[in-house]
Design a protein around this motif. Sequence first.
Motif: not given
Length: 288
Positions: A176-190
């Motif tokens: 989950x942290x990799x999504x927020x810190x590396x990918x940084x998508x415009x939509x909040x991860x689920x």
Amino acid sequence: MVSSSRTLALTAATAVLVGTAGCAPQDEDPAPAPSATAASCTKEGLRTRTAGKLTVATDEPAYEPWFRENKPESGEGFEAAVAYAVAEKLGYARADVVWTRVKFDTAIAPGPKSFDFDINQFSITEERKRAVDFSAPYYLVRQTVIALKSSKIAGRKSLADLRDAKLGAQVGTTSYQAITDVIKPTAKPQVYNSNDDAKKALQNGQLDGLVVDLPTAFYITGAELTDATIVGQLPQVGAPEAFGLLLDKDSPLTSCVGGAVGQLAEAGTLKTLEQKWLAQVAGATELQ
């Protein structure tokens, strides 16, 4: 068939692991544990929850390829085999190992533990070390994006291509942290309570992609979801991500358990177990 790129990756990872066997990655060293003598790191000298027994925890369910058929007591699967190898180093026979089930987010939370150590793909992080102890690392890992073959992100080649995607991961994980810190998508991860819940969301079209560690990604796409594919690995940011055995904060066992892991790395045992249980997964393209 074993991919040469995956085999090389595993060999390289093990080489780094051996080099860090006495501690976690340099900027993630656990707090210094009391020094342990050889005599204290034996079955007779260890202060375990139950005298003469070693209580080892993992999640429910326990996933492949880390455990086979959700039966850690069988010793089948990479983490099950590592747990028994550590137990043997400490002088415990298989019959002396008692397995218990603890949810991932419960294990990493502050407070007394119901186990001597927990093995469940716990990445060593500074935040977690404020609440728990870790052993030396036993595996270096990369985070990976998977998707259904019909997903809009299947076949994409860059992080920028994933920014508009709906992504998800298990609660409390570095995935989950990799999504927020590396990918940084415009939509909040689920976020999901387990990988099983996350896989169902992927199958139901609620997610464009799911982030898990690389061996789990290959197992999911190869054995569980035949209509899924690996999009690619996420780039490593900072020190290599490493899995460690998790113990209670300031546990009297930390030094001995960490030393046992280090000995297994130096002896080549961890490399052998990786080759046996994880080498069947092939390499994956790195997303830039």
